[in-house]
Design a protein around this motif. Structure first.
Motif, mmCIF file in Angstrom:
data_model
loop_
_atom_site.group_PDB
_atom_site.id
_atom_site.type_symbol
_atom_site.label_atom_id
_atom_site.label_comp_id
_atom_site.label_asym_id
_atom_site.label_seq_id
_atom_site.Cartn_x
_atom_site.Cartn_y
_atom_site.Cartn_z
ATOM 1 N N ASN A 1 0.876 -1.785 0.257
ATOM 2 C CA ASN A 1 0.050 -0.196 -0.234
ATOM 3 C C ASN A 1 1.015 1.158 -0.370
ATOM 4 O O ASN A 1 0.918 1.429 1.016
ATOM 5 N N ALA A 2 1.435 1.225 -1.026
ATOM 6 C CA ALA A 2 2.200 2.525 -1.108
ATOM 7 C C ALA A 2 1.718 3.846 -2.240
ATOM 8 O O ALA A 2 0.594 3.722 -3.303
ATOM 9 N N ARG A 3 1.889 5.363 -1.854
ATOM 10 C CA ARG A 3 1.970 5.925 -2.840
ATOM 11 C C ARG A 3 3.371 6.639 -3.456
ATOM 12 O O ARG A 3 4.616 6.608 -2.466
ATOM 13 N N VAL A 4 4.165 6.267 -4.648
ATOM 14 C CA VAL A 4 5.357 7.100 -5.008
ATOM 15 C C VAL A 4 5.535 8.484 -5.680
ATOM 16 O O VAL A 4 4.853 8.276 -6.518
ATOM 17 N N LEU A 5 6.346 9.121 -5.077
ATOM 18 C CA LEU A 5 6.528 9.928 -5.841
ATOM 19 C C LEU A 5 7.564 10.954 -6.391
ATOM 20 O O LEU A 5 9.186 10.453 -5.720
ATOM 21 N N GLU A 6 7.668 10.389 -7.630
ATOM 22 C CA GLU A 6 9.133 10.772 -8.053
ATOM 23 C C GLU A 6 9.984 11.450 -8.524
ATOM 24 O O GLU A 6 8.148 12.829 -8.408
ATOM 25 N N TYR A 7 10.841 11.988 -8.076
ATOM 26 C CA TYR A 7 11.719 12.944 -9.154
ATOM 27 C C TYR A 7 13.006 12.638 -10.059
ATOM 28 O O TYR A 7 13.182 11.541 -9.125
ATOM 29 N N SER A 8 13.014 13.419 -10.123
ATOM 30 C CA SER A 8 14.758 13.823 -11.461
ATOM 31 C C SER A 8 16.017 14.109 -10.783
ATOM 32 O O SER A 8 15.754 14.691 -9.488
ATOM 33 N N ILE A 9 16.387 13.777 -11.151
ATOM 34 C CA ILE A 9 18.207 13.617 -10.386
ATOM 35 C C ILE A 9 18.804 14.637 -11.333
ATOM 36 O O ILE A 9 19.440 14.113 -12.444
ATOM 37 N N ASP A 10 20.194 14.661 -10.044
ATOM 38 C CA ASP A 10 21.254 16.035 -11.026
ATOM 39 C C ASP A 10 21.792 15.126 -12.089
ATOM 40 O O ASP A 10 22.549 14.530 -11.589
ATOM 41 N N GLU A 11 21.754 15.640 -13.261
ATOM 42 C CA GLU A 11 22.936 15.516 -14.667
ATOM 43 C C GLU A 11 24.317 14.834 -13.358
ATOM 44 O O GLU A 11 24.951 13.848 -14.207
ATOM 45 N N GLN A 12 25.061 15.612 -13.220
ATOM 46 C CA GLN A 12 26.643 15.681 -12.119
ATOM 47 C C GLN A 12 26.215 14.216 -11.597
ATOM 48 O O GLN A 12 27.531 13.562 -11.144
ATOM 49 N N ILE A 13 25.816 13.833 -11.178
ATOM 50 C CA ILE A 13 25.728 12.758 -10.391
ATOM 51 C C ILE A 13 25.024 11.372 -10.490
ATOM 52 O O ILE A 13 25.097 10.497 -9.485
ATOM 53 N N LYS A 14 24.786 11.205 -12.034
ATOM 54 C CA LYS A 14 23.861 9.619 -12.543
ATOM 55 C C LYS A 14 24.888 8.983 -12.197
ATOM 56 O O LYS A 14 26.365 9.354 -12.510
ATOM 57 N N SER A 15 24.537 7.890 -12.679
ATOM 58 C CA SER A 15 25.351 7.013 -12.724
ATOM 59 C C SER A 15 25.853 7.123 -14.022
ATOM 60 O O SER A 15 25.526 7.174 -15.078
ATOM 61 N N LYS A 16 27.381 5.749 -14.148
ATOM 62 C CA LYS A 16 28.825 6.284 -15.458
ATOM 63 C C LYS A 16 27.915 5.088 -16.152
ATOM 64 O O LYS A 16 28.593 4.818 -17.034
ATOM 65 N N ASN A 17 27.495 4.011 -15.504
ATOM 66 C CA ASN A 17 26.971 2.214 -16.042
ATOM 67 C C ASN A 17 26.096 2.859 -17.165
ATOM 68 O O ASN A 17 25.021 2.966 -17.018
ATOM 69 N N GLU A 18 26.823 2.746 -18.632
ATOM 70 C CA GLU A 18 25.451 2.794 -20.132
ATOM 71 C C GLU A 18 24.415 1.933 -19.785
ATOM 72 O O GLU A 18 23.263 2.650 -20.215
ATOM 73 N N VAL A 19 23.899 0.903 -19.154
ATOM 74 C CA VAL A 19 22.940 -0.108 -19.354
ATOM 75 C C VAL A 19 22.104 1.272 -18.760
ATOM 76 O O VAL A 19 20.719 1.797 -18.588
ATOM 77 N N ILE A 20 22.646 2.072 -16.957
ATOM 78 C CA ILE A 20 21.862 2.447 -16.477
ATOM 79 C C ILE A 20 20.986 4.128 -17.502
ATOM 80 O O ILE A 20 19.716 4.894 -17.343
ATOM 81 N N ARG A 21 22.300 4.617 -18.169
ATOM 82 C CA ARG A 21 22.256 5.685 -18.658
ATOM 83 C C ARG A 21 21.173 5.599 -20.024
ATOM 84 O O ARG A 21 20.480 6.352 -19.732
ATOM 85 N N TYR A 22 20.983 4.645 -20.227
ATOM 86 C CA TYR A 22 20.136 3.918 -21.247
ATOM 87 C C TYR A 22 18.731 4.220 -20.716
ATOM 88 O O TYR A 22 17.641 4.346 -21.208
ATOM 89 N N VAL A 23 18.368 3.731 -20.093
ATOM 90 C CA VAL A 23 16.898 3.589 -19.190
ATOM 91 C C VAL A 23 16.188 4.788 -18.683
ATOM 92 O O VAL A 23 15.573 5.790 -18.987
ATOM 93 N N ASP A 24 17.593 5.550 -17.929
ATOM 94 C CA ASP A 24 17.625 7.491 -17.576
ATOM 95 C C ASP A 24 16.997 8.120 -18.975
ATOM 96 O O ASP A 24 16.083 8.891 -19.109
ATOM 97 N N ARG A 25 18.012 7.962 -19.881
ATOM 98 C CA ARG A 25 17.544 8.254 -22.113
ATOM 99 C C ARG A 25 15.639 7.956 -22.196
ATOM 100 O O ARG A 25 15.273 8.852 -22.806
ATOM 101 N N TYR B 1 13.201 6.816 -19.830
ATOM 102 C CA TYR B 1 12.305 6.384 -19.289
ATOM 103 C C TYR B 1 12.042 7.857 -18.022
ATOM 104 O O TYR B 1 10.857 8.826 -18.027
ATOM 105 N N TYR B 2 13.330 8.287 -18.480
ATOM 106 C CA TYR B 2 13.749 9.702 -17.205
ATOM 107 C C TYR B 2 13.946 10.790 -18.038
ATOM 108 O O TYR B 2 14.497 11.942 -17.984
ATOM 109 N N ALA B 3 13.497 10.815 -19.293
ATOM 110 C CA ALA B 3 13.716 12.140 -19.874
ATOM 111 C C ALA B 3 13.406 13.381 -20.013
ATOM 112 O O ALA B 3 13.637 14.610 -19.302
ATOM 113 N N ASP B 4 12.054 13.594 -19.708
ATOM 114 C CA ASP B 4 11.883 14.534 -18.730
ATOM 115 C C ASP B 4 11.962 14.972 -16.996
ATOM 116 O O ASP B 4 11.899 13.981 -16.176
ATOM 117 N N TYR B 5 11.553 16.048 -17.305
ATOM 118 C CA TYR B 5 12.259 16.724 -16.047
ATOM 119 C C TYR B 5 11.185 16.827 -14.735
ATOM 120 O O TYR B 5 10.290 17.231 -15.336
#
Length: 355
Positions: free
Chosen positions: A308-332, A334-338
Motif C-alpha cells: 500500500n504505497a504512494r510513489v512520488l518521483e523526482y529527477s536527479i542531477d545530471e552530475q551525479i547520475k550513474s556512469k553505467n551505460e545500461v542505467i544511462r539508457y534507462v535514464d534516457r 524513461y526519465y527524459a522529462d524533468y
C-alpha cells in the motif's frame, strides 16, 4: 526445462545491499519450499544482519566482494579463502541474483572455481561453461520487470514455483518488546500514533533535501494528531538528531538505536512510513505498513512490491547520475522529462489520502 528437484544444498549469491536481499527473498523462499533444501546466502557484511528476518535462510556467508560497490577494502586472499570455503560446503547448485545493469560472471566464476555443478543467472553474453542454467538478459532494452518478479522468474526456470510472492519477514516478540522499551525511554506516547520519517540514503543521488524533511514534519504535526520518529542507521544519526532539534515538540531521533529486526518492528508499529527509495521501503511493504516513497529516478524496477504505497518521483542531477551505460539508457528512455522535487503539499496530499 531443467529442474533442480534433487538439489538439497543450494548457495544463493546476492552480495549487494539490504533492499536487494529483501527483494530476492520471495525467490529464495520459492527455492526452499519447492526443493525442501538447505539455503546458504552469500551476501555483504553490512547486509548479513537482515537474515535474522528471513527464516528461509539456513546459513549466511558474509563477505564483501570486489565487484560489488561497497565500502570495504579488498584483497585477493579473501576471494581465495572464499573459494576454499565454498568447495568444502559441497553445494549442489548456485543461484546468482542481479539487477539488469550487473554482470553475473564474476560470481559465476567464483561458483565454477568452487566446483558447484549447477549455476543459474541472467546473462547478457554467452557465459559458456560459467553458467549451465541461464536466461538471456533482455532487460532493460526489451522490457523492465519489477525486481521481485525478475528473481521469481529466474528460479522458476529450474522448477522453483512461489506459493507466496510477497516480501515477508519474521519478527520475534522480543524485538517488539525491545522497541517499545526504547520508544518509551525516549518519551514517545505509545497510545498515540506515530509516523516514521526515514531521510537516510545509501547513495547521494537518492537524497531528499534535509530542509524539506523539516518542513514536512512540522506540517504533519500541525495538521495531524501524531508524533514524528526520525529513523536511520548509526551513520545517519547526525541527520536524525538535527531534524529532531529543529522540529522540536513531538519529534524523536532514533538514528542508530535499532537492530534490523527492531527496525522492522518499529515500522510495523507505525501508522505510516515516509522514506526515500532505500531498504526501508521494502521492509515497510513486508510488514504491511502504508508508505509514501520519495523516489529519486534511479531504478524503476525497485518500486514497492505488492504494498500500500504512494510513489512520488523526482529527477536527479545530471552530475551525479550513474556512469553505467545500461542505467544511462534507462535514464534516457524513461526519465527524459524533468520532474521537480515533490513539494510538501504534494507529500501531504499523499499522506492524507492514507491517513
Amino acid at each position: 526445462m531443467t529442474t533442480w528437484h534433487g538439489c538439497k544444498n543450494i548457495l544463493v549469491i546476492r552480495a549487494d545491499n539490504t533492499g536487494d536481499v529483501l527483494m530476492s527473498s520471495p525467490a529464495i523462499r520459492a527455492l526452499k519450499d519447492s526443493f525442501n533444501c538447505r539455503i546458504t546466502l552469500l551476501t555483504s557484511t553490512d547486509t548479513s544482519e537482515v537474515v535474522s528476518l528471513l527464516p528461509m535462510v539456513d546459513e549466511t556467508i558474509a563477505v564483501d566482494l570486489p565487484w560489488v560497490k561497497l565500502k570495504a577494502n579488498h584483497a585477493t586472499h579473501i576471494v581465495e579463502k572464499l573459494v576454499s570455503q565454498l568447495k568444502v560446503a559441497s553445494f549442489d547448485a548456485c543461484v546468482i541474483f542481479t539487477v539488469y545493469s550487473q554482470s553475473p560472471l564474476p560470481a559465476a566464476m567464483l561458483a565454477w572455481m568452487a566446483g558447484i555443478p549447477r549455476r543459474l543467472a541472467y546473462c547478457r553474453e554467452n557465459p559458456y561453461e560459467l553458467l549451465n542454467d541461464w536466461i538471456p538478459e533482455k532487460e532493460p532494452y526489451e522490457l523492465i520487470k519489477p525486481q521481485v518478479e525478475r528473481d521469481l522468474d529466474l528460479v522458476e526456470r529450474v522448477g522453483a514455483v512461489a506459493k507466496e510472492k510477497k516480501i515477508t519477514v519474521a519478527i520475534k516478540e522480543n524485538a517488539i518488546s525491545s522497541v517499545r522499551i526504547k520508544l518509551e525511554a525516549l518519551g514517545i506516547n505509545l497510545s498515540k500514533p506515530f509516523i516514521v520519517l526515514h531521510p537516510g540514503v545509501s547513495e547521494e543521488k537518492r537524497q531528499f533535501p534535509e530542509e524539506k524533511w523539516e518542513e514536512l514534519a512540522k506540517e504533519m504535526l500541525k495538521l495531524l494528531d501524531t508524533q514524528i520518529v526520525f529513523s536511520g542507521s548509526d551513520s545517519e544519526s547526525s541527520i536524525t538528531n538535527r531534524l529532531k532539534d529543529r522540529v522540536k515538540d513531538n519529534s524523536f531521533s532514533t538514528g542508530g538505536l535499532f537492530r534490523i529486526d527492531e527496525f522492522a518492528a518499529l515500522l510495523q508499529m507505525s501508522k505510516l512510513v515516509i522514506s526515500v527509495n532505500t531498504a526501508t521501503v521494502h521492509l515497510a511493504t513486508a510488514v504491511e505498513t502504508p508508505l509514501v516513497v520519495l523516489y529519486a529516478q534511479t531504478n524503476p524496477q525497485h518500486h514497492p512490491w505488492m504494498g500500500n504505497a504512494r510513489v512520488l518521483e523526482y529527477s536527479i542531477d545530471e552530475q551525479i547520475k550513474s556512469k553505467n551505460e545500461v542505467i544511462r539508457y534507462v535514464d534516457r528512455k524513461y526519465y527524459a522529462d524533468y520532474l521537480p522535487l515533490p513539494s510538501v503539499n504534494d507529500i501531504m496530499q499523499a499522506v492524507l489520502s492514507m491517513w
